[in-house]
Design a protein around this motif. Sequence first.
Motif, short mmCIF file in Angstrom:
data_model
loop_
_atom_site.label_atom_id
_atom_site.label_comp_id
_atom_site.label_asym_id
_atom_site.label_seq_id
_atom_site.Cartn_x
_atom_site.Cartn_y
_atom_site.Cartn_z
N GLN A 138 -9.28 10.74 -1.21
CA GLN A 138 -7.85 10.43 -1.37
C GLN A 138 -7.00 11.69 -1.34
O GLN A 138 -5.87 11.66 -0.85
CB GLN A 138 -7.65 9.68 -2.69
N ARG A 165 -10.75 0.56 -5.81
CA ARG A 165 -9.82 1.68 -5.88
C ARG A 165 -10.23 2.87 -5.02
O ARG A 165 -9.38 3.61 -4.53
CB ARG A 165 -9.70 2.17 -7.33
N LYS A 166 -11.54 3.04 -4.86
CA LYS A 166 -11.99 4.32 -4.30
C LYS A 166 -12.58 4.21 -2.90
O LYS A 166 -12.89 5.23 -2.31
CB LYS A 166 -13.05 4.94 -5.22
N THR A 167 -12.80 3.01 -2.40
CA THR A 167 -13.47 2.93 -1.10
C THR A 167 -12.54 2.38 -0.02
O THR A 167 -11.52 1.75 -0.31
CB THR A 167 -14.72 2.01 -1.16
N ALA A 168 -12.94 2.63 1.20
CA ALA A 168 -12.19 2.11 2.34
C ALA A 168 -12.17 0.59 2.31
O ALA A 168 -11.17 -0.04 2.62
CB ALA A 168 -12.83 2.61 3.64
N TRP A 169 -13.30 0.01 1.87
CA TRP A 169 -13.36 -1.46 1.77
C TRP A 169 -12.26 -1.97 0.85
O TRP A 169 -11.53 -2.92 1.18
CB TRP A 169 -14.75 -1.88 1.26
N LEU A 198 -4.61 3.77 7.38
CA LEU A 198 -5.19 2.43 7.34
C LEU A 198 -6.08 2.19 8.57
O LEU A 198 -5.66 2.37 9.71
CB LEU A 198 -4.08 1.37 7.29
N LEU A 257 0.84 -1.20 0.00
CA LEU A 257 0.00 0.00 0.00
C LEU A 257 0.88 1.26 0.00
O LEU A 257 2.02 1.23 0.46
CB LEU A 257 -0.90 0.03 1.23
N ARG A 310 -9.47 -0.58 0.01
CA ARG A 310 -8.15 -0.40 0.62
C ARG A 310 -7.89 -1.52 1.63
O ARG A 310 -6.79 -2.05 1.73
CB ARG A 310 -8.15 0.97 1.31
N HIS A 311 -8.94 -1.90 2.36
CA HIS A 311 -8.78 -2.94 3.38
C HIS A 311 -8.56 -4.32 2.75
O HIS A 311 -7.82 -5.13 3.29
CB HIS A 311 -9.99 -2.96 4.31
N GLU A 353 -9.51 5.68 7.54
CA GLU A 353 -9.52 6.45 6.31
C GLU A 353 -10.40 7.69 6.42
O GLU A 353 -11.41 7.69 7.12
CB GLU A 353 -10.03 5.58 5.15
N PHE A 393 -21.23 4.33 1.07
CA PHE A 393 -20.37 3.53 0.20
C PHE A 393 -18.91 3.61 0.61
O PHE A 393 -18.06 2.99 0.01
CB PHE A 393 -20.55 3.95 -1.26
N ARG A 394 -18.63 4.36 1.64
CA ARG A 394 -17.29 4.47 2.19
C ARG A 394 -16.25 4.90 1.14
O ARG A 394 -15.15 4.39 1.10
CB ARG A 394 -16.87 3.15 2.86
N PHE A 395 -16.66 5.84 0.27
CA PHE A 395 -15.71 6.36 -0.71
C PHE A 395 -14.63 7.18 0.01
O PHE A 395 -14.93 7.92 0.94
CB PHE A 395 -16.43 7.24 -1.74
N LEU A 396 -13.41 7.05 -0.46
CA LEU A 396 -12.29 7.70 0.20
C LEU A 396 -12.10 9.12 -0.33
O LEU A 396 -12.32 9.39 -1.50
CB LEU A 396 -11.00 6.91 -0.06
N TYR A 412 -6.92 -4.90 0.00
CA TYR A 412 -5.49 -4.93 -0.34
C TYR A 412 -4.64 -5.10 0.92
O TYR A 412 -3.69 -5.88 0.94
CB TYR A 412 -5.08 -3.64 -1.07
#
Lengths: 270, 333
Positions: free
Chosen positions: A140, B199-203, A121, A113, B205-206, A124, A135-138, B208
């Motif tokens: 970034q 690519r875009k969500t916390a899920w 981590l 990562l 990322r987790h 987020e 939807f838990r979009f980040l 990976y």
Amino acid sequence: MTAASDPGVTAQNDAPEPATGVVLRAEGLTKKFGQVVGLAGVDLHVGAGEVLGVIGDNGAGKSTLINCLTGALTPDSGQLYLDGEPVVFRRPQDAREAGIETVYQTLGVAPALDIASNLFLGREIRRGGVAGQLFRFLDQRAMQQKAEVFLKQLGILTIQNMKQSVETLSGGQRQAIAVARAAAFGSKVVVLDEPTAALGVKESNLVLDMVRQLRDRGLGIVLVSHNMPNVWAVSDRIHVQRLGTCAAVLRPQTHTMSEGVAIMTGAAVV
Amino acid sequence: MTRALSGDAPTLPQEVQRTLHAHPAISPTLILVAAWITFTVINPRFLQPGALSLLVQQTAIVAILAVGQTLILLTAGIDLSVGAVCVLAAMVMAKITSEQGVPGVLAILIGIAVAMAAGLLNGILVTRLKLPPFIVTLGTLSIFTAIALLYSKGATIESGVLPGELNSTGHTWSVGAFRITAGVLLVLLVYVVVGVALRKTAWGRHVYAVGDDAQAAGLAGVRVGRVLLSVYVVAGVIYGIGAWVMIGRVGGASPNAVVDANLESITAVVIGGTSLFGGRGGLLGTLLGALIVQSFSVGLALAGVDGQFRLLAVGILVILAVSVDQWIRQVKA
């Protein structure tokens, strides 16, 4: 703080209380693993803006002690106080939420990562609205910007690209990321468990510099290490763990490393 | 530290290694382009709209199953039960409409739910009983295959007895000389949705992080078990959608369909640059990998080569892809 609140610590006389308030205090911690006694009643405290070194031979109960402080283990008896309030940690998450962050020897970061993802981590930053909540979009961009700020504050300017994966960094830089994460989220105490064990001399110094910075920011630091020069270099006080109890609390000004090692191994008694 | 290292300029192999490390989809792209050029030179019909349309349609089933497989490989797992789950879901969809008269849309949803339950079972065995994914899915491969065969009594259900909804993934539109099926579009939609989630969500990322270093992820506060379980459930749903795509493509539901799907989906994912050791890769590579595998089938057939050479070529590609992955993983600071 009165001496009465520190029963049983023999060497408290030549190691007085920290100038500032005690942020984390442990009283009479015990932990047994079956017949094996891990901790037989340990007291410990660390002040805000103070580095407490913890040394001890293998099997002295160092890890057990640290795990009790960070919620990885729950002590059988004894009490933890954070800012004077009694607290109980059942999981590492509890300690984290209370403001105690931990830096581990090697397990701190996910190598593939990127830096920003590692810093955030499990915590987020999400976008606002439905995209973020449901939807838990980040977010970034926010994570990358904040990551840059964190690293700049700690003087790790050599790292430029927050999208760089952590495995492309040197061991010292990786550990710096782990320390930066602890610094970013640890509001009260940062516990470092053998943070320099896998590092070279130069890289260890980078981590020790960061430890000093965190101390200067008023965090309480618990540094567990086998590396005596490192402990003596940054600690305000040194807790010597031996046979499941605290054998002594020293100051680096009053005791040499070899004296510390002698107490740690039982060759000398305080 | 960076200054000390930048003293000696990186050699060409190091540059290549670093570039591939940063962009894992490059190698499958190069392989696909090289394959297409070669096959077109040998037989110009290869890149004609007709052959290309067929290539894409033939890729669809493996491509969608490989989405679920990618998710699981990213968590350092493996799913050997892909094909069995897909077939089971297809048989349930087809049988409850044709025999119990369940409406088509509801049948599709029930089929997907069955696939989801199958994924949940895999996930529970992996996360709760802490069994290795290889063993769990090796076992459920047999279990789901047996259930599908027992339930269907080994009989194929032809598309003629199925309602329009089930066959709708086979619906074809002509775009110029190209023919696109609804199934292909559905597969692409799944790629987009899951790709964005990764690519875009916390899920994402987790997912990976768990595959990369489960212990580090756990210590950082990621709920490792929950993430793993969700991955197996999502993969199940995707296999269920794959069953619907398969009914449209094959023209009915057969308990003996997609027998090669397990290995083909793993092949596609691995050729696509996703690491068998988890934490590295992505869906773009998987789509390319699925296309590569199918291109070798079609291209070698058009070149008039014995079909067995396809297996040979794919085998070499897999070993090549894993070697490249091993090499990339050793990238140094």
